[in-house]
Motif scaffolding. Sequence first.
Motif, PDB file in Angstrom:
ATOM      1  N   GLY A   1     -11.258   1.369 -16.232  1.00  0.00           N
ATOM      2  CA  GLY A   1     -11.060   0.418 -15.146  1.00  0.00           C
ATOM      3  C   GLY A   1     -11.603   0.948 -13.826  1.00  0.00           C
ATOM      4  N   SER A   2     -11.347   0.221 -12.768  1.00  0.00           N
ATOM      5  CA  SER A   2     -11.874   0.574 -11.456  1.00  0.00           C
ATOM      6  C   SER A   2     -10.827   1.317 -10.626  1.00  0.00           C
ATOM      7  CB  SER A   2     -12.320  -0.684 -10.712  1.00  0.00           C
ATOM      8  OG  SER A   2     -11.229  -1.591 -10.565  1.00  0.00           O
ATOM      9  N   ILE A   3     -11.289   1.906  -9.546  1.00  0.00           N
ATOM     10  CA  ILE A   3     -10.379   2.586  -8.612  1.00  0.00           C
ATOM     11  C   ILE A   3      -9.666   1.521  -7.788  1.00  0.00           C
ATOM     12  CG2 ILE A   3     -10.247   4.221  -6.709  1.00  0.00           C
ATOM     13  CD1 ILE A   3     -12.931   5.373  -7.744  1.00  0.00           C
ATOM     14  N   PRO A   4      -8.349   1.499  -7.780  1.00  0.00           N
ATOM     15  CA  PRO A   4      -7.635   0.445  -7.056  1.00  0.00           C
ATOM     16  C   PRO A   4      -7.945   0.468  -5.555  1.00  0.00           C
ATOM     17  CG  PRO A   4      -6.142   1.686  -8.504  1.00  0.00           C
ATOM     18  CD  PRO A   4      -7.422   2.444  -8.442  1.00  0.00           C
ATOM     19  N   THR A   5      -8.119  -0.702  -4.983  1.00  0.00           N
ATOM     20  CA  THR A   5      -8.316  -0.787  -3.528  1.00  0.00           C
ATOM     21  C   THR A   5      -7.068  -0.330  -2.783  1.00  0.00           C
ATOM     22  OG1 THR A   5      -7.634  -3.117  -3.581  1.00  0.00           O
ATOM     23  CG2 THR A   5      -9.998  -2.645  -3.737  1.00  0.00           C
ATOM     24  N   SER A   6      -5.932  -0.307  -3.486  1.00  0.00           N
ATOM     25  CA  SER A   6      -4.687   0.148  -2.861  1.00  0.00           C
ATOM     26  C   SER A   6      -4.738   1.611  -2.469  1.00  0.00           C
ATOM     27  CB  SER A   6      -3.500  -0.080  -3.809  1.00  0.00           C
ATOM     28  OG  SER A   6      -3.642   0.692  -5.000  1.00  0.00           O
ATOM     29  N   PHE A   7      -5.760   2.348  -2.953  1.00  0.00           N
ATOM     30  CA  PHE A   7      -5.896   3.763  -2.583  1.00  0.00           C
ATOM     31  C   PHE A   7      -6.066   3.936  -1.082  1.00  0.00           C
ATOM     32  CE2 PHE A   7      -7.046   6.664  -6.382  1.00  0.00           C
ATOM     33  CZ  PHE A   7      -5.983   6.163  -7.102  1.00  0.00           C
ATOM     34  N   ASN A   8      -6.419   2.873  -0.393  1.00  0.00           N
ATOM     35  CA  ASN A   8      -6.504   2.946   1.058  1.00  0.00           C
ATOM     36  C   ASN A   8      -5.141   3.184   1.692  1.00  0.00           C
ATOM     37  OD1 ASN A   8      -9.156   2.571   2.489  1.00  0.00           O
ATOM     38  ND2 ASN A   8      -9.344   0.970   0.938  1.00  0.00           N
ATOM     39  N   GLY A   9      -4.079   3.016   0.906  1.00  0.00           N
ATOM     40  CA  GLY A   9      -2.738   3.293   1.410  1.00  0.00           C
ATOM     41  C   GLY A   9      -2.349   4.751   1.331  1.00  0.00           C
ATOM     42  N   LEU A  10      -3.203   5.584   0.709  1.00  0.00           N
ATOM     43  CA  LEU A  10      -2.913   7.019   0.593  1.00  0.00           C
ATOM     44  C   LEU A  10      -3.347   7.731   1.871  1.00  0.00           C
ATOM     45  CD1 LEU A  10      -4.153   7.517  -3.095  1.00  0.00           C
ATOM     46  CD2 LEU A  10      -1.797   7.225  -2.317  1.00  0.00           C
ATOM     47  N   VAL A  11      -2.703   7.405   2.953  1.00  0.00           N
ATOM     48  CA  VAL A  11      -3.161   7.822   4.281  1.00  0.00           C
ATOM     49  C   VAL A  11      -3.024   9.322   4.521  1.00  0.00           C
ATOM     50  CG1 VAL A  11      -2.777   5.571   5.329  1.00  0.00           C
ATOM     51  CG2 VAL A  11      -0.887   7.211   5.209  1.00  0.00           C
ATOM     52  N   SER A  12      -2.228  10.022   3.703  1.00  0.00           N
ATOM     53  CA  SER A  12      -2.076  11.474   3.861  1.00  0.00           C
ATOM     54  C   SER A  12      -2.959  12.257   2.908  1.00  0.00           C
ATOM     55  CB  SER A  12      -0.609  11.882   3.637  1.00  0.00           C
ATOM     56  OG  SER A  12       0.251  11.249   4.554  1.00  0.00           O
ATOM     57  N   LEU A  13      -3.700  11.554   2.060  1.00  0.00           N
ATOM     58  CA  LEU A  13      -4.454  12.218   0.988  1.00  0.00           C
ATOM     59  C   LEU A  13      -5.534  13.128   1.557  1.00  0.00           C
ATOM     60  CD1 LEU A  13      -4.345  12.136  -2.124  1.00  0.00           C
ATOM     61  CD2 LEU A  13      -6.304  10.577  -2.054  1.00  0.00           C
ATOM     62  N   ARG A  14      -5.567  14.353   1.022  1.00  0.00           N
ATOM     63  CA  ARG A  14      -6.561  15.343   1.425  1.00  0.00           C
ATOM     64  C   ARG A  14      -7.553  15.654   0.296  1.00  0.00           C
ATOM     65  NH1 ARG A  14      -5.723  18.700   5.503  1.00  0.00           N
ATOM     66  NH2 ARG A  14      -6.298  20.556   4.300  1.00  0.00           N
ATOM     67  N   ARG A  15      -7.100  15.558  -0.931  1.00  0.00           N
ATOM     68  CA  ARG A  15      -7.959  15.915  -2.070  1.00  0.00           C
ATOM     69  C   ARG A  15      -7.802  14.870  -3.167  1.00  0.00           C
ATOM     70  NH1 ARG A  15     -10.220  21.080  -3.155  1.00  0.00           N
ATOM     71  NH2 ARG A  15     -10.990  21.266  -5.290  1.00  0.00           N
TER      72      ARG A  15
ATOM     73  N   SER B   1       2.810   9.688   1.314  1.00  0.00           N
ATOM     74  CA  SER B   1       2.955  11.118   1.599  1.00  0.00           C
ATOM     75  C   SER B   1       2.071  11.983   0.714  1.00  0.00           C
ATOM     76  CB  SER B   1       4.424  11.551   1.425  1.00  0.00           C
ATOM     77  OG  SER B   1       5.267  10.886   2.341  1.00  0.00           O
ATOM     78  N   LEU B   2       1.404  11.376  -0.258  1.00  0.00           N
ATOM     79  CA  LEU B   2       0.611  12.136  -1.229  1.00  0.00           C
ATOM     80  C   LEU B   2      -0.581  12.798  -0.545  1.00  0.00           C
ATOM     81  CD1 LEU B   2       0.793  12.633  -4.297  1.00  0.00           C
ATOM     82  CD2 LEU B   2      -0.936  10.847  -4.587  1.00  0.00           C
ATOM     83  N   GLU B   3      -0.724  14.118  -0.765  1.00  0.00           N
ATOM     84  CA  GLU B   3      -1.824  14.885  -0.181  1.00  0.00           C
ATOM     85  C   GLU B   3      -2.860  15.305  -1.217  1.00  0.00           C
ATOM     86  OE1 GLU B   3      -0.178  18.167   1.914  1.00  0.00           O
ATOM     87  OE2 GLU B   3       1.043  16.936   3.257  1.00  0.00           O
ATOM     88  N   GLU B   4      -2.442  15.471  -2.466  1.00  0.00           N
ATOM     89  CA  GLU B   4      -3.356  15.892  -3.522  1.00  0.00           C
ATOM     90  C   GLU B   4      -3.128  15.035  -4.759  1.00  0.00           C
ATOM     91  OE1 GLU B   4      -3.613  20.261  -4.106  1.00  0.00           O
ATOM     92  OE2 GLU B   4      -2.149  20.366  -2.481  1.00  0.00           O
ATOM     93  N   LEU B   5      -4.216  14.475  -5.302  1.00  0.00           N
ATOM     94  CA  LEU B   5      -4.131  13.636  -6.496  1.00  0.00           C
ATOM     95  C   LEU B   5      -5.195  14.090  -7.491  1.00  0.00           C
ATOM     96  CD1 LEU B   5      -3.034  11.251  -8.096  1.00  0.00           C
ATOM     97  CD2 LEU B   5      -4.559   9.745  -6.783  1.00  0.00           C
ATOM     98  N   TYR B   6      -4.735  14.549  -8.663  1.00  0.00           N
ATOM     99  CA  TYR B   6      -5.619  15.061  -9.707  1.00  0.00           C
ATOM    100  C   TYR B   6      -5.467  14.198 -10.958  1.00  0.00           C
ATOM    101  CZ  TYR B   6      -5.459  19.186  -6.678  1.00  0.00           C
ATOM    102  OH  TYR B   6      -5.512  20.040  -5.612  1.00  0.00           O
ATOM    103  N   LEU B   7      -6.469  13.378 -11.233  1.00  0.00           N
ATOM    104  CA  LEU B   7      -6.479  12.539 -12.437  1.00  0.00           C
ATOM    105  C   LEU B   7      -7.655  12.879 -13.330  1.00  0.00           C
ATOM    106  CD1 LEU B   7      -5.755   9.067 -10.743  1.00  0.00           C
ATOM    107  CD2 LEU B   7      -4.100  10.666 -11.713  1.00  0.00           C
ATOM    108  N   ASP B   8      -8.331  13.982 -13.069  1.00  0.00           N
ATOM    109  CA  ASP B   8      -9.576  14.319 -13.735  1.00  0.00           C
ATOM    110  C   ASP B   8      -9.388  14.696 -15.196  1.00  0.00           C
ATOM    111  OD1 ASP B   8      -9.542  17.664 -13.645  1.00  0.00           O
ATOM    112  OD2 ASP B   8      -8.438  16.680 -12.031  1.00  0.00           O
ATOM    113  N   ASN B   9     -10.503  14.569 -15.959  1.00  0.00           N
ATOM    114  CA  ASN B   9     -10.561  14.981 -17.358  1.00  0.00           C
ATOM    115  C   ASN B   9      -9.510  14.300 -18.226  1.00  0.00           C
ATOM    116  OD1 ASN B   9     -12.641  17.418 -17.573  1.00  0.00           O
ATOM    117  ND2 ASN B   9     -11.536  17.630 -15.631  1.00  0.00           N
TER     118      ASN B   9
END
Length: 403
Positions: free
Chosen positions: A152-166, A139-147
């Motif tokens: 490490g690397s970006i997890p391939t599981s991020f493909n499960g963030l199907v609602s992500l907009r930003r 259900s996540l639409e916005e994810l802010y991990l900056d600064n």
Amino acid sequence: MGAESKTYWGDIEALKQLKNGVEPSSVTPGSCLSSWDFTVDPCDSLFSERFSCGFRCDLTVSGLSRVTEVSLDSAGYSGSLSSAPWNNLPYLQTLDVSNNFFSGWIPASLANLTRLTRLGLSRNTFSGEIPASIGSLSSLEELYLDNNNIQGSIPTSFNGLVSLRRLEIQSNKISGELPELGSLKNLYFLDASNNAISGYLPSTFPPSLVQISMRNNMIQGTIPQSLKYLNFLQVLDLSHNKLTDSVPYFLFNHPSLQQLTLSFNSFTSVQSPSDLGTQSELIAVDLSNNELQGWLPPFLPLMPKLSALSLEYNKFSGMIPAQYALKTVMSGSGGIAPFARLLLGGNYLFGPIPGPLLLLKPDSATVSLADNCLIRCPMRFFFCQGAYQKSLVECKRFSPVIP
């Protein structure tokens, strides 16, 4: 004798927001939550009837468990995120702890907040890797991990963030390749700048993307053909990487692209589009600090909306085409934008200055022809200032045809 103390202001604000986020009808009369009173300092007097310092309440009591938003932006908090109370708030939709001093690893337990639509962890000092479990927050639409200091690397599981907009992960220490994110059909904003991302660009990108910013990484190879099919893309910034070969033609007749920044790479040539860019939506193009050779691309001045062009510090030679000068001095009538910014310095351009430029006033446009092989480019012309022209020896060493 009463014990006096004072509650840290950030704690008070956090608890106020926590209580305000609860649906009033769900608060049980007489419950711990209903008794929270902020008209006085909650730690004002240990023996006062209003003393509630610490709020010794079970966070699963009726009402508090239904909190939907916790925003602690710039509240001055520090410590670990894993011990925070929102882990027991199953209805939480917004969690924002940006601009604080939280440290340590991002807890994998955040994946338990299955209703979360916005997660803001920006501008703290988080370290370690991004937990793969975050990829389960469908259900996540916005994810802010900056600064932060995330590695490490970006997890391939991020493909499960199907609602992500930003998705904002810029200014960290993230490494490895950017994974294929083609399944994120709603993603419109991606910023992964200022990291250590390497390898090649993915062969596919989400078709909904409006902006891609991946400057200042270690990405190599060429620009993939898949960018041609991003029909909503407006901003593409891949500057300060290790990209090579040609700048592809499809970027210059793209149906929506407005800003193209490919500076500080190792491109050696520019492909010309079949329509000569006459249908281009581009407003700003920056190809400076590459290895571009040959004559200045003749199609660039034909782009109707292009008003800012930087080709500085490449290896262009030949004479400055008349259409570059004409587009700089034109009035902008007929829906054709003039060059308000034309930077051609640091190349091997030779010959005379095109006549129309000699009538250009300093306040009419930003133009630079410095550090070339031009004849009669004295410093009294504002567009010749900044650096002297190269010596004849250096110019002839680069190309014997330079007169």
